[in-house]
Design a protein around this motif. Structure first.
Motif, PDB file in Angstrom:
ATOM      1  N   THR A   1       0.815  -1.212   0.000  1.00  0.00           N
ATOM      2  CA  THR A   1       0.000   0.000   0.000  1.00  0.00           C
ATOM      3  C   THR A   1       0.846   1.259   0.000  1.00  0.00           C
ATOM      4  O   THR A   1       0.373   2.322   0.349  1.00  0.00           O
ATOM      5  CB  THR A   1      -0.922   0.023   1.226  1.00  0.00           C
ATOM      6  OG1 THR A   1      -0.129  -0.181   2.399  1.00  0.00           O
ATOM      7  CG2 THR A   1      -1.974  -1.056   1.119  1.00  0.00           C
ATOM      8  N   GLY A   2       2.108   1.167  -0.377  1.00  0.00           N
ATOM      9  CA  GLY A   2       2.845   2.395  -0.618  1.00  0.00           C
ATOM     10  C   GLY A   2       3.806   2.836   0.446  1.00  0.00           C
ATOM     11  O   GLY A   2       3.861   4.014   0.772  1.00  0.00           O
ATOM     12  N   ILE A   3       4.558   1.943   1.054  1.00  0.00           N
ATOM     13  CA  ILE A   3       5.621   2.393   1.945  1.00  0.00           C
ATOM     14  C   ILE A   3       6.651   3.111   1.109  1.00  0.00           C
ATOM     15  O   ILE A   3       7.159   2.572   0.139  1.00  0.00           O
ATOM     16  CB  ILE A   3       6.280   1.196   2.666  1.00  0.00           C
ATOM     17  CG1 ILE A   3       5.234   0.434   3.481  1.00  0.00           C
ATOM     18  CG2 ILE A   3       7.420   1.653   3.537  1.00  0.00           C
ATOM     19  CD1 ILE A   3       5.764  -0.817   4.106  1.00  0.00           C
ATOM     20  N   ARG A   4       6.949   4.305   1.481  1.00  0.00           N
ATOM     21  CA  ARG A   4       7.861   5.077   0.663  1.00  0.00           C
ATOM     22  C   ARG A   4       9.309   4.745   0.988  1.00  0.00           C
ATOM     23  O   ARG A   4       9.657   4.438   2.119  1.00  0.00           O
ATOM     24  CB  ARG A   4       7.590   6.577   0.812  1.00  0.00           C
ATOM     25  CG  ARG A   4       7.689   7.078   2.263  1.00  0.00           C
ATOM     26  CD  ARG A   4       9.066   7.595   2.555  1.00  0.00           C
ATOM     27  NE  ARG A   4       9.159   8.062   3.920  1.00  0.00           N
ATOM     28  CZ  ARG A   4       9.590   7.313   4.918  1.00  0.00           C
ATOM     29  NH1 ARG A   4       9.888   6.051   4.725  1.00  0.00           N
ATOM     30  NH2 ARG A   4       9.701   7.824   6.122  1.00  0.00           N
ATOM     31  N   GLY A   5      10.159   4.805  -0.022  1.00  0.00           N
ATOM     32  CA  GLY A   5      11.581   4.572   0.153  1.00  0.00           C
ATOM     33  C   GLY A   5      12.322   5.866   0.378  1.00  0.00           C
ATOM     34  O   GLY A   5      11.767   6.952   0.250  1.00  0.00           O
ATOM     35  N   PRO A   6      13.612   5.786   0.709  1.00  0.00           N
ATOM     36  CA  PRO A   6      14.393   6.983   1.015  1.00  0.00           C
ATOM     37  C   PRO A   6      14.391   7.993  -0.123  1.00  0.00           C
ATOM     38  O   PRO A   6      14.386   9.195   0.112  1.00  0.00           O
ATOM     39  CB  PRO A   6      15.798   6.424   1.263  1.00  0.00           C
ATOM     40  CG  PRO A   6      15.587   4.991   1.610  1.00  0.00           C
ATOM     41  CD  PRO A   6      14.380   4.557   0.849  1.00  0.00           C
ATOM     42  N   ALA A   7      14.374   7.526  -1.370  1.00  0.00           N
ATOM     43  CA  ALA A   7      14.449   8.448  -2.504  1.00  0.00           C
ATOM     44  C   ALA A   7      13.209   9.315  -2.610  1.00  0.00           C
ATOM     45  O   ALA A   7      13.231  10.361  -3.242  1.00  0.00           O
ATOM     46  CB  ALA A   7      14.642   7.667  -3.799  1.00  0.00           C
ATOM     47  N   GLU A   8      12.101   8.887  -1.985  1.00  0.00           N
ATOM     48  CA  GLU A   8      10.861   9.633  -2.110  1.00  0.00           C
ATOM     49  C   GLU A   8      10.718  10.709  -1.047  1.00  0.00           C
ATOM     50  O   GLU A   8       9.793  11.499  -1.064  1.00  0.00           O
ATOM     51  CB  GLU A   8       9.674   8.671  -2.026  1.00  0.00           C
ATOM     52  CG  GLU A   8       9.598   7.715  -3.192  1.00  0.00           C
ATOM     53  CD  GLU A   8       8.478   6.726  -3.009  1.00  0.00           C
ATOM     54  OE1 GLU A   8       8.760   5.608  -2.544  1.00  0.00           O
ATOM     55  OE2 GLU A   8       7.340   7.069  -3.310  1.00  0.00           O
ATOM     56  N   GLN A   9      11.610  10.757  -0.090  1.00  0.00           N
ATOM     57  CA  GLN A   9      11.522  11.740   0.959  1.00  0.00           C
ATOM     58  C   GLN A   9      11.948  13.107   0.445  1.00  0.00           C
ATOM     59  O   GLN A   9      12.830  13.238  -0.375  1.00  0.00           O
ATOM     60  CB  GLN A   9      12.411  11.344   2.143  1.00  0.00           C
ATOM     61  CG  GLN A   9      12.008  10.022   2.776  1.00  0.00           C
ATOM     62  CD  GLN A   9      12.880   9.689   3.949  1.00  0.00           C
ATOM     63  OE1 GLN A   9      13.167  10.546   4.767  1.00  0.00           O
ATOM     64  NE2 GLN A   9      13.322   8.462   4.021  1.00  0.00           N
ATOM     65  N   ASP A  10      11.282  14.130   0.944  1.00  0.00           N
ATOM     66  CA  ASP A  10      11.604  15.496   0.573  1.00  0.00           C
ATOM     67  C   ASP A  10      12.057  16.214   1.832  1.00  0.00           C
ATOM     68  O   ASP A  10      11.266  16.806   2.555  1.00  0.00           O
ATOM     69  CB  ASP A  10      10.382  16.175  -0.040  1.00  0.00           C
ATOM     70  CG  ASP A  10      10.707  17.549  -0.594  1.00  0.00           C
ATOM     71  OD1 ASP A  10      11.809  18.042  -0.319  1.00  0.00           O
ATOM     72  OD2 ASP A  10       9.862  18.120  -1.285  1.00  0.00           O
ATOM     73  N   THR A  11      13.318  16.156   2.126  1.00  0.00           N
ATOM     74  CA  THR A  11      13.832  16.681   3.380  1.00  0.00           C
ATOM     75  C   THR A  11      13.880  18.194   3.399  1.00  0.00           C
ATOM     76  O   THR A  11      14.146  18.794   4.440  1.00  0.00           O
ATOM     77  CB  THR A  11      15.241  16.130   3.647  1.00  0.00           C
ATOM     78  OG1 THR A  11      16.073  16.434   2.516  1.00  0.00           O
ATOM     79  CG2 THR A  11      15.200  14.622   3.822  1.00  0.00           C
ATOM     80  N   ASP A  12      13.610  18.830   2.252  1.00  0.00           N
ATOM     81  CA  ASP A  12      13.608  20.285   2.226  1.00  0.00           C
ATOM     82  C   ASP A  12      12.324  20.862   2.808  1.00  0.00           C
ATOM     83  O   ASP A  12      12.261  22.033   3.151  1.00  0.00           O
ATOM     84  CB  ASP A  12      13.779  20.786   0.785  1.00  0.00           C
ATOM     85  CG  ASP A  12      15.170  20.482   0.243  1.00  0.00           C
ATOM     86  OD1 ASP A  12      16.095  20.363   1.071  1.00  0.00           O
ATOM     87  OD2 ASP A  12      15.317  20.358  -0.973  1.00  0.00           O
ATOM     88  N   LEU A  13      11.269  20.050   2.895  1.00  0.00           N
ATOM     89  CA  LEU A  13      10.023  20.541   3.457  1.00  0.00           C
ATOM     90  C   LEU A  13      10.141  20.640   4.965  1.00  0.00           C
ATOM     91  O   LEU A  13      10.763  19.806   5.609  1.00  0.00           O
ATOM     92  CB  LEU A  13       8.873  19.587   3.105  1.00  0.00           C
ATOM     93  CG  LEU A  13       8.467  19.510   1.642  1.00  0.00           C
ATOM     94  CD1 LEU A  13       7.366  18.492   1.481  1.00  0.00           C
ATOM     95  CD2 LEU A  13       8.036  20.864   1.124  1.00  0.00           C
ATOM     96  N   GLU A  14       9.489  21.667   5.547  1.00  0.00           N
ATOM     97  CA  GLU A  14       9.488  21.746   7.002  1.00  0.00           C
ATOM     98  C   GLU A  14       8.691  20.568   7.551  1.00  0.00           C
ATOM     99  O   GLU A  14       7.790  20.058   6.885  1.00  0.00           O
ATOM    100  CB  GLU A  14       8.956  23.106   7.451  1.00  0.00           C
ATOM    101  CG  GLU A  14       7.569  23.431   6.967  1.00  0.00           C
ATOM    102  CD  GLU A  14       6.526  23.133   8.011  1.00  0.00           C
ATOM    103  OE1 GLU A  14       6.926  22.650   9.092  1.00  0.00           O
ATOM    104  OE2 GLU A  14       5.356  23.345   7.737  1.00  0.00           O
ATOM    105  N   PRO A  15       9.008  20.121   8.766  1.00  0.00           N
ATOM    106  CA  PRO A  15       8.466  18.852   9.269  1.00  0.00           C
ATOM    107  C   PRO A  15       6.949  18.749   9.241  1.00  0.00           C
ATOM    108  O   PRO A  15       6.407  17.726   8.829  1.00  0.00           O
ATOM    109  CB  PRO A  15       9.006  18.791  10.701  1.00  0.00           C
ATOM    110  CG  PRO A  15      10.271  19.575  10.647  1.00  0.00           C
ATOM    111  CD  PRO A  15       9.994  20.695   9.687  1.00  0.00           C
ATOM    112  N   ALA A  16       6.225  19.784   9.676  1.00  0.00           N
ATOM    113  CA  ALA A  16       4.768  19.682   9.708  1.00  0.00           C
ATOM    114  C   ALA A  16       4.209  19.531   8.300  1.00  0.00           C
ATOM    115  O   ALA A  16       3.347  18.695   8.055  1.00  0.00           O
ATOM    116  CB  ALA A  16       4.168  20.912  10.393  1.00  0.00           C
ATOM    117  N   ARG A  17       4.705  20.314   7.360  1.00  0.00           N
ATOM    118  CA  ARG A  17       4.226  20.233   5.989  1.00  0.00           C
ATOM    119  C   ARG A  17       4.491  18.859   5.405  1.00  0.00           C
ATOM    120  O   ARG A  17       3.694  18.313   4.646  1.00  0.00           O
ATOM    121  CB  ARG A  17       4.908  21.323   5.144  1.00  0.00           C
ATOM    122  CG  ARG A  17       4.551  21.301   3.677  1.00  0.00           C
ATOM    123  CD  ARG A  17       3.058  21.345   3.445  1.00  0.00           C
ATOM    124  NE  ARG A  17       2.449  22.538   4.024  1.00  0.00           N
ATOM    125  CZ  ARG A  17       1.146  22.667   4.255  1.00  0.00           C
ATOM    126  NH1 ARG A  17       0.337  21.669   4.002  1.00  0.00           N
ATOM    127  NH2 ARG A  17       0.670  23.773   4.772  1.00  0.00           N
TER     128      ARG A  17
END
Length: 272
Positions: free
Chosen positions: A190-206
């Protein structure tokens, strides 16, 4: 499900119908059998509707149902890839539901001028929800309402978006240190995201809002809570199996699962 006159909508479709502003003219992209357009017109919610599908089969079925309902003068049926056959200014509400987030992103991108001219977008992506919410924000849309239903063991999430209304970076009510995951249906695949899909530039709440929906989290939506609790239980079982496997591939997967477990824990913190 509830029955009003001749049309019985599923819980998923009723959720969408209830989000449409009365008096608006909807353009239903991917109308399938046309039940939503028929319901909206039959119940007097909308004066008329445009129902479109890229496939001839569903459109023929929709044509049959519209004819049987006696609403042929009020519902226009068109073979259309996305918004291609919808004229600019013809509709107030865009309904796009029952398809993957990436496909919906393509439809909106290709028909951006028409979509941006709508008063509202009613959207229900089946997958890639985090990426799709991020796309909406970056394209200039703001999500002003979100709903969720559980139907026949599947979770469905819908959102109403408007163009050109700044959402801002809202932090109120968010626990510290949110992360990300992809929501949709429960269970494996059902869509566990991998490390490449993370957007670390977004602030944590967003980051977390993109994942699970800001309105749902801040409103402590109980259907989302049920999804998160089921997801948490599934991930716990999966992490145990991966840990016992002891292979390099399993260890890599386990790190991804652990990250999502942390994301789910932080999302559940909204309910405590």
């Amino acid at each position: 499900m509830r029955q009003e006159r001749g049309i019985v909508l599923s819980g998923r479709l009723q959720m969408l119908a209830d989000m449409v502003t009365p008096g608006n003219i909807p353009a239903d992209v991917g109308c399938d059998h046309g039940f939503l357009s028929i319901y909206l017109v039959e119940e007097g919610i909308c004066p008329r509707a445009v129902a479109m599908d890229v496939r001839e089969g569903p459109l023929l079925a929709a044509e049959k149902h519209v004819r049987e309902s006696g609403l042929g003068d009020y519902i226009s049926l068109r073979l259309s890839d996305g918004l291609a056959e919808c004229r600019a200014g013809e509709a107030d509400t865009l309904i796009c539901a029952g398809m993957g987030g990436r496909l919906m992103e393509r439809i909106l991108t290709e028909g951006m001028e028409k979509a941006a001219g709508m008063k509202e977008l009613i959207l229900q992506p089946q997958s890639e929800l985090a990426q799709f919410r991020a796309f909406l924000r970056k394209a200039g849309f703001s999500v002003v309402r979100e709903e969720a239903v559980l139907e026949e063991g599947k979770f469905y999430f819908a959102m109403k978006a408007v163009y050109g209304m700044a959402a801002g970076d809202r932090k109120a009510g968010a626990p510290e240190g949110e992360g990300v995951a992809v929501a949709g249906k429960t269970g494996p695949g059902t869509g566990i995201r991998g490390p490449a899909e993370q957007d670390t530039d977004l602030e944590p709440a967003r980051h977390l809002y993109d994942l699970y929906g800001e309105k749902l989290l801040l409103g402590q939506n109980q259907v989302l809570r049920q999804f998160l609790e089921q997801r948490e239980a599934y991930l716990e079982r999966l992490s145990g199996n991966l840990a016992r496997a002891g292979t390099g591939k399993a260890d890599m997967r386990l790190r991804e699962v652990c990250r999502e477990q942390e994301d789910v824990r932080k999302a559940l913190a909204f309910y405590r």
